[in-house]
Motif scaffolding. Structure first.
Motif, PDB file in Angstrom:
ATOM      1  N   THR A  59       0.849  -1.186   0.000  1.00 10.90           N
ATOM      2  CA  THR A  59       0.000   0.000   0.000  1.00 10.90           C
ATOM      3  C   THR A  59       0.884   1.234   0.000  1.00 10.90           C
ATOM      4  OG1 THR A  59      -0.084   0.061   2.411  1.00 10.90           O
ATOM      5  CG2 THR A  59      -1.858  -1.160   1.288  1.00 10.90           C
ATOM      6  N   GLU A 115      -8.439   6.459  -8.137  1.00 15.22           N
ATOM      7  CA  GLU A 115      -9.212   5.564  -7.291  1.00 15.22           C
ATOM      8  C   GLU A 115      -8.491   4.228  -7.146  1.00 15.22           C
ATOM      9  OE1 GLU A 115     -11.944   6.368  -5.662  1.00 15.22           O
ATOM     10  OE2 GLU A 115     -11.900   8.405  -6.514  1.00 15.22           O
ATOM     11  N   ARG A 116      -8.915   3.453  -6.175  1.00 17.97           N
ATOM     12  CA  ARG A 116      -8.375   2.103  -6.016  1.00 17.97           C
ATOM     13  C   ARG A 116      -8.763   1.256  -7.234  1.00 17.97           C
ATOM     14  NH1 ARG A 116      -9.390  -2.194  -1.018  1.00 17.97           N
ATOM     15  NH2 ARG A 116      -7.468  -3.375  -1.387  1.00 17.97           N
ATOM     16  N   ARG A 122      -8.927  -6.544  -8.543  1.00 13.23           N
ATOM     17  CA  ARG A 122      -8.286  -7.004  -7.310  1.00 13.23           C
ATOM     18  C   ARG A 122      -8.552  -8.488  -7.074  1.00 13.23           C
ATOM     19  NH1 ARG A 122     -10.931  -2.523  -5.073  1.00 13.23           N
ATOM     20  NH2 ARG A 122     -11.901  -3.817  -3.454  1.00 13.23           N
ATOM     21  N   ARG A 185      -3.037  -1.801  -3.369  1.00 15.33           N
ATOM     22  CA  ARG A 185      -2.953  -0.341  -3.483  1.00 15.33           C
ATOM     23  C   ARG A 185      -4.292   0.330  -3.203  1.00 15.33           C
ATOM     24  NH1 ARG A 185      -4.152   3.756  -6.662  1.00 15.33           N
ATOM     25  NH2 ARG A 185      -5.009   2.531  -8.392  1.00 15.33           N
ATOM     26  N   GLU A 186      -4.275   1.264  -2.267  1.00 11.18           N
ATOM     27  CA  GLU A 186      -5.472   2.001  -1.937  1.00 11.18           C
ATOM     28  C   GLU A 186      -5.629   3.193  -2.881  1.00 11.18           C
ATOM     29  OE1 GLU A 186      -2.451   3.501   1.167  1.00 11.18           O
ATOM     30  OE2 GLU A 186      -2.486   2.231  -0.610  1.00 11.18           O
ATOM     31  N   SER A 187      -6.712   3.951  -2.708  1.00 12.33           N
ATOM     32  CA  SER A 187      -6.893   5.179  -3.481  1.00 12.33           C
ATOM     33  C   SER A 187      -5.803   6.185  -3.121  1.00 12.33           C
ATOM     34  CB  SER A 187      -8.263   5.790  -3.194  1.00 12.33           C
ATOM     35  OG  SER A 187      -9.307   4.896  -3.518  1.00 12.33           O
TER      36      SER A 187
END
Length: 263
Positions: A59, A115-116, A122, A185-187
């Motif tokens: 992340t 954005e994510r 995912r 990976r987040e936003s």
């Protein structure tokens, strides 16, 4: 004219590369910077020569935390961050986590406001052969095709450049790491998060950037309350390769505008 500073007294610049890249992307900027700064260039996981653990959580927040731990371990006080593309977003995460640790930041075509990845993408990373598919897809794209997308002048692409950007991908362990990066990976930081950052930031953008358009730079400049935006004509996304001398000059002016730097 100020006397030359000793290496101990010189400010420390920390270079953070972008997505699918490595410290190789700063190869033309580093020889300029070392004249007046202590320079640390970081390959963050899973890129370049970094470790590619299958247990690491990829992340922004975790990668930023690891860079902070590295700086603190080496007692680096008030460094200046220089981040390109995804590296710029990591700079903002570092500042968000430890605002008093960082002196200033230079963001080169920084990613922002993404954005994510979609939930379907995912979930697909859990498929047994996703990393092999990723390797095949990147190989099919080819390093030259990717470089053509990130530079304004295609004539600058030579064999040395292609080999340098391709070399990290000869290590097959990068692909499971990339798979986990896509999964974890987040936003990007929210507009509210960005607006709360007080650190002085210099934004440098290529007007012809096709990866992170200059409109993102203008939006960041608006949201970052203490920032300045410089737009370079006839320049794409790969600023450290395309305009190292100009970036070096702008960094000098930004870090210490009152100091005359000997070239």
């Amino acid at each position: 004219m100020h006397p030359t500073l000793s290496k101990v007294e010189q400010p420390t610049i920390v270079l953070i590369h972008g997505f699918l890249s490595s410290t190789f992307s700063f190869r033309r900027l580093i020889p300029l910077l070392v004249q007046n700064y202590n320079v640390i260039a970081i390959d963050f996981p899973p890129f370049g020569k970094s470790n590619k653990s299958r247990r690491f959580v990829y992340t922004y927040q975790n990668i930023a935390s690891n860079i902070i731990e590295l700086l603190e371990h080496h007692h680096i006080k008030k460094p200046i961050l220089v981040g390109h593309s995804m590296g710029g977003q990591l700079c903002l995460h570092i500042i968000k986590q430890r605002p008093k640790l960082i002196s200033k930041a230079i963001l080169l075509c920084s990613s922002a406001y993404l954005e994510r990845p979609k939930q379907s993408i995912r979930f697909s990373t859990y498929l047994p052969f996703f990393s092999l598919y990723l390797k095949h897809w990147l190989s099919k794209q080819g390093v030259k095709s990717n470089l053509l997308n990130v530079v304004y002048d295609p004539s600058m692409i030579d064999d040395e450049m292609m080999l340098g950007y391709e070399e990290p991908f000869t290590n097959k362990r990068i692909f499971p790491g990339l798979t986990r990066l896509i999964r974890h990976r987040e936003s990007d930081l929210s507009p509210k998060d960005v607006q709360e950052i007080d650190t002085e930031c210099l934004l440098i953008w290529g007007k012809q950037d096709r990866v992170v358009p200059v409109s993102i730079g203008k939006r960041l400049n608006k949201d970052l309350k203490n920032s300045k935006l410089i737009i370079l004509e006839h320049t794409g996304h790969l600023l450290p390769e395309e305009r190292p001398e100009e970036i070096y000059t702008y960094i000098n002016q930004f870090v210490n505008p009152s100091r005359v730097v000997e070239e």
